[in-house]
Scaffold this motif. Structure first.
Motif, short mmCIF file in Angstrom:
data_model
loop_
_atom_site.label_atom_id
_atom_site.label_comp_id
_atom_site.label_asym_id
_atom_site.label_seq_id
_atom_site.Cartn_x
_atom_site.Cartn_y
_atom_site.Cartn_z
N VAL A 5 67.25 -39.09 84.17
CA VAL A 5 67.39 -37.65 84.40
C VAL A 5 66.27 -37.18 85.31
CG1 VAL A 5 67.53 -35.35 83.37
CG2 VAL A 5 68.44 -37.32 82.12
N LEU A 6 66.62 -36.55 86.41
CA LEU A 6 65.65 -35.92 87.30
C LEU A 6 65.65 -34.43 86.99
CD1 LEU A 6 63.69 -36.04 89.74
CD2 LEU A 6 65.69 -35.57 91.19
N ILE A 7 64.48 -33.90 86.62
CA ILE A 7 64.33 -32.49 86.28
C ILE A 7 63.56 -31.83 87.41
CG2 ILE A 7 63.42 -30.84 84.62
CD1 ILE A 7 63.50 -33.18 82.55
N VAL A 8 64.16 -30.85 88.06
CA VAL A 8 63.53 -30.18 89.20
C VAL A 8 62.89 -28.89 88.70
CG1 VAL A 8 63.86 -29.28 91.52
CG2 VAL A 8 65.28 -31.18 90.71
N GLY A 9 61.57 -28.86 88.66
CA GLY A 9 60.84 -27.68 88.23
C GLY A 9 60.03 -27.94 86.97
N ALA A 10 58.72 -27.66 87.04
CA ALA A 10 57.81 -27.90 85.92
C ALA A 10 57.38 -26.59 85.27
CB ALA A 10 56.59 -28.69 86.37
N GLY A 11 58.33 -25.66 85.13
CA GLY A 11 58.08 -24.47 84.34
C GLY A 11 58.38 -24.75 82.88
N PRO A 12 58.43 -23.72 82.04
CA PRO A 12 58.70 -23.95 80.62
C PRO A 12 60.02 -24.68 80.38
CG PRO A 12 57.87 -21.72 80.96
CD PRO A 12 58.10 -22.29 82.32
N THR A 13 61.05 -24.38 81.17
CA THR A 13 62.35 -25.02 80.99
C THR A 13 62.26 -26.52 81.25
OG1 THR A 13 63.34 -22.99 81.84
CG2 THR A 13 64.79 -24.88 81.57
N GLY A 14 61.75 -26.86 82.42
CA GLY A 14 61.67 -28.28 82.78
C GLY A 14 60.76 -29.08 81.88
N LEU A 15 59.64 -28.50 81.49
CA LEU A 15 58.71 -29.21 80.61
C LEU A 15 59.29 -29.39 79.22
CD1 LEU A 15 55.38 -27.46 81.70
CD2 LEU A 15 56.11 -29.80 82.28
N ALA A 16 59.95 -28.35 78.68
CA ALA A 16 60.57 -28.47 77.36
C ALA A 16 61.66 -29.53 77.37
CB ALA A 16 61.12 -27.13 76.90
N LEU A 17 62.46 -29.56 78.43
CA LEU A 17 63.50 -30.57 78.53
C LEU A 17 62.89 -31.96 78.65
CD1 LEU A 17 66.46 -31.38 78.77
CD2 LEU A 17 66.33 -30.89 81.23
N GLY A 18 61.82 -32.07 79.44
CA GLY A 18 61.15 -33.36 79.56
C GLY A 18 60.65 -33.87 78.22
N ILE A 19 60.09 -32.97 77.40
CA ILE A 19 59.61 -33.35 76.06
C ILE A 19 60.77 -33.84 75.20
CG2 ILE A 19 58.69 -32.41 73.90
CD1 ILE A 19 56.99 -30.51 75.66
N ASP A 20 61.87 -33.09 75.21
CA ASP A 20 63.00 -33.45 74.36
C ASP A 20 63.58 -34.80 74.76
OD1 ASP A 20 64.58 -32.95 72.18
OD2 ASP A 20 65.97 -31.62 73.22
N LEU A 21 63.66 -35.07 76.05
CA LEU A 21 64.19 -36.35 76.51
C LEU A 21 63.22 -37.48 76.24
CD1 LEU A 21 65.84 -35.24 79.88
CD2 LEU A 21 66.99 -35.77 77.72
N ALA A 22 61.93 -37.23 76.42
CA ALA A 22 60.94 -38.28 76.19
C ALA A 22 60.96 -38.76 74.76
CB ALA A 22 59.54 -37.78 76.57
N ARG A 23 61.10 -37.84 73.81
CA ARG A 23 61.09 -38.27 72.41
C ARG A 23 62.38 -38.97 72.02
NH1 ARG A 23 61.92 -33.11 68.38
NH2 ARG A 23 63.78 -32.23 69.35
N ARG A 24 63.39 -38.92 72.89
CA ARG A 24 64.64 -39.63 72.65
C ARG A 24 64.69 -40.96 73.40
NH1 ARG A 24 67.89 -35.94 70.25
NH2 ARG A 24 67.08 -33.81 70.39
N GLY A 25 63.61 -41.31 74.07
CA GLY A 25 63.58 -42.55 74.81
C GLY A 25 64.35 -42.52 76.10
N VAL A 26 64.63 -41.32 76.62
CA VAL A 26 65.35 -41.19 77.88
C VAL A 26 64.33 -41.16 79.02
CG1 VAL A 26 66.82 -39.68 79.27
CG2 VAL A 26 67.26 -39.94 76.82
N ASP A 27 64.55 -41.97 80.03
CA ASP A 27 63.67 -42.01 81.20
C ASP A 27 63.94 -40.76 82.04
OD1 ASP A 27 61.85 -42.93 83.12
OD2 ASP A 27 63.46 -43.85 84.28
N ALA A 28 62.98 -39.86 82.08
CA ALA A 28 63.14 -38.61 82.82
C ALA A 28 61.92 -38.38 83.69
CB ALA A 28 63.34 -37.44 81.87
N LEU A 29 62.15 -37.86 84.88
CA LEU A 29 61.08 -37.52 85.80
C LEU A 29 61.17 -36.03 86.12
CD1 LEU A 29 58.77 -38.20 87.82
CD2 LEU A 29 60.57 -38.67 89.51
N VAL A 30 60.06 -35.31 85.94
CA VAL A 30 59.97 -33.91 86.33
C VAL A 30 59.30 -33.85 87.69
CG1 VAL A 30 59.13 -31.61 85.73
CG2 VAL A 30 59.75 -33.23 83.91
#
Length: 464
Positions: A5-30
């Motif tokens: 998952v590529l997340i475009v934007g490191a505001g609260p939305t992108g960071l919260a999504l990155g956290i949720d994916l990281a704890r699920r073992g999903v490889d995500a880049l913000v």
């Protein structure tokens, strides 16, 4: 480079999504076009429902330590205190709703906390990466950047703000209106001559052209200055411009404003993206809905977009759930975003008080295709509702829900012998009687009376 998952934007939305994916073992880049995190306090109110989300994401203690409750407002006139102003209708906390008031944390501090949590979980943010275009096919999406190599993701999430480059590149329009023709100044400053125990309100008086409010920003030495101007007035966001406004509209001298840390001028508007998805690309946060700041709904609605989408992406990418599960993101979130836009606009125009609706505890997904209520006589909590906190057999439910899993509550009902993450107990006054399957985002997906019905639900959606 490839990522799930590529997340475009490191505001609260992108960071919260990155956290949720990281704890699920999903490889995500913000990726973030700026060289660092946003420096201002634009969104400073963390609503009760978002505090519950932050409890689950593991950042609530840090959020509480970084901020404080909203102060009582003091109304000034001619250098004298002439009244009080309470921003929010009061509410008493209870076992099912432990957080009842907004918590003030400057947006820049919230982002620092989310960023630290993301790194703790092994996630990452690449700064200075400006997306300039996307190409997608049936297997993934390739993002191109102003500098550096492209990145290919199985999915892309646009969390790049109200002027979203990703949304525009997809040709997704926004429908909305200007909430208020009067421009506004928002600035973070260091200022003397005012106490930090109150919000300071200066109504228009004499030659003043609009109101002035000065907030002490909890957890910092800063104040936030908010000033409104007549339509068509250019807004000076320099230190001298802020000093001029403060001196003209309050009893303070311009020299009391000693430092300008961040400033912005904006025109409040409300707009909703025509759709939240295009193939493998999803819109979230301000890229999908733009709010007036009144009522503190923008940041909170945005974080909950991420919270809704995160578990669904994780289920599809790591748990074998059908890709059709992702269709429920727009189905569930777009109607809520539309409602919250209407609420923000009504609060801005003084038509609605900041109260129960702005806390977002009553939002739910009863009409979602992912929701199934099979009991003949449902109790107080139905499928689709937020799963309230409670203590069942000595277990705090919010602690039991915490994590990326589903939870089964068996209250006065027999759970299946092979069920995981079960909390059992007698019928409960908050929930009633039955089996309640609580989604990873804290909503009841299914409620029923027998385990046979539960298995049918899990088979249908391939989740849990």
């Amino acid at each position: 480079m490839h990522t799930d998952v590529l997340i475009v934007g490191a505001g609260p939305t992108g960071l919260a999504l990155g956290i949720d994916l990281a704890r699920r073992g999903v490889d995500a880049l913000v990726v973030e076009r700026a060289g660092g995190l946003f420096p201002g306090s634009r969104g400073k109110g963390i609503q009760p429902r978002t505090r519950e989300v932050f409890h689950d994401l593991g950042v609530l203690d840090a959020i509480h330590a970084a901020g404080g409750s909203y102060p009582v407002g003091v109304i000034w006139q001619d250098g004298r205190r002439v009244g009080e102003h309470r921003m929010f209708d009061p509410a008493d906390s209870s076992e099912d709703s432990p957080y009842t008031e907004p918590w003030m944390v400057p947006q820049w501090r919230t982002q620092e906390i989310l960023f630290a949590r993301l790194e703790e979980l092994g996630g990452r943010v690449d700064f200075g990466r400006e997306v300039v275009g996307l190409t997608q096919d049936q297997d993934g999406v390739t993002a191109r950047f102003a500098a550096g190599p492209p990145v290919r993701g199985r999915y892309v999430v646009a969390a790049d703000g109200g002027r979203s480059v990703v949304r525009r590149s997809l040709g997704i329009g926004m429908t909305g209106e200007r909430v208020d023709p009067n421009p506004m100044l928002v600035a973070d400053v260091r200022i003397g001559g005012l106490d930090r125990d109150n919000l300071h309100v200066f109504p228009p008086n004499g030659d003043a052209e609009g109101f002035l409010a000065i907030w002490p920003l909890a957890g910092t030495e800063d104040f936030q200055v908010v000033a409104q101007f007549p339509e068509g007035t250019p807004v000076d966001v320099s230190l001298e411009g802020v000093r001029k406004v403060v001196a003209a509209r309050s009893h303070l001298g311009p020299e009391e404003v000693t430092e300008l840390r961040w400033a912005s001028d904006f025109r409040p508007r409300a707009a909703l993206a025509d759709r939240f998805r295009d193939g493998r690309v999803f819109l979230a946060g301000d890229a999908a809905h733009i709010h007036s700041p009144a009522g503190g709904q923008g940041l909170n609605t945005s974080v909950q977009d991420a919270y809704n989408l995160g578990w669904k992406l994780g289920a599809v990418l790591r748990e074998g759930a059908p890709a059709a599960l992702l269709d429920t993101y727009e189905e569930e979130r777009r109607p809520i975003a539309a409602d919250m836009l209407g609420l923000s606009t009504s609060v801005h125009r003084g038509e609605v008080r900041r109260g129960e609706a702005t806390r977002q505890l009553g939002l739910g997904y009863r009409e979602s295709s992912l929701t199934q209520e099979t009991r003949k006589a449902p109790g107080p909590v139905r499928a689709g509702d937020r799963a309230p906190d409670a203590t069942v057999s000595g277990v705090r439910l919010f602690d039991a829900f915490r994590g990326p899993h589903w939870t089964l509550l068996a209250l006065g009902a027999e759970p299946p012998a092979d069920a995981l993450n079960v909390v059992s107990g007698p019928a409960h006054e908050t929930y009633g009687t039955g089996l309640f399957l609580v989604r990873p985002d804290g909503y009841v997906g299914w409620a029923g009376e027998t385990a046979t019905e539960l298995r049918a639900y899990l088979t249908r959606f391939g989740v849990g």
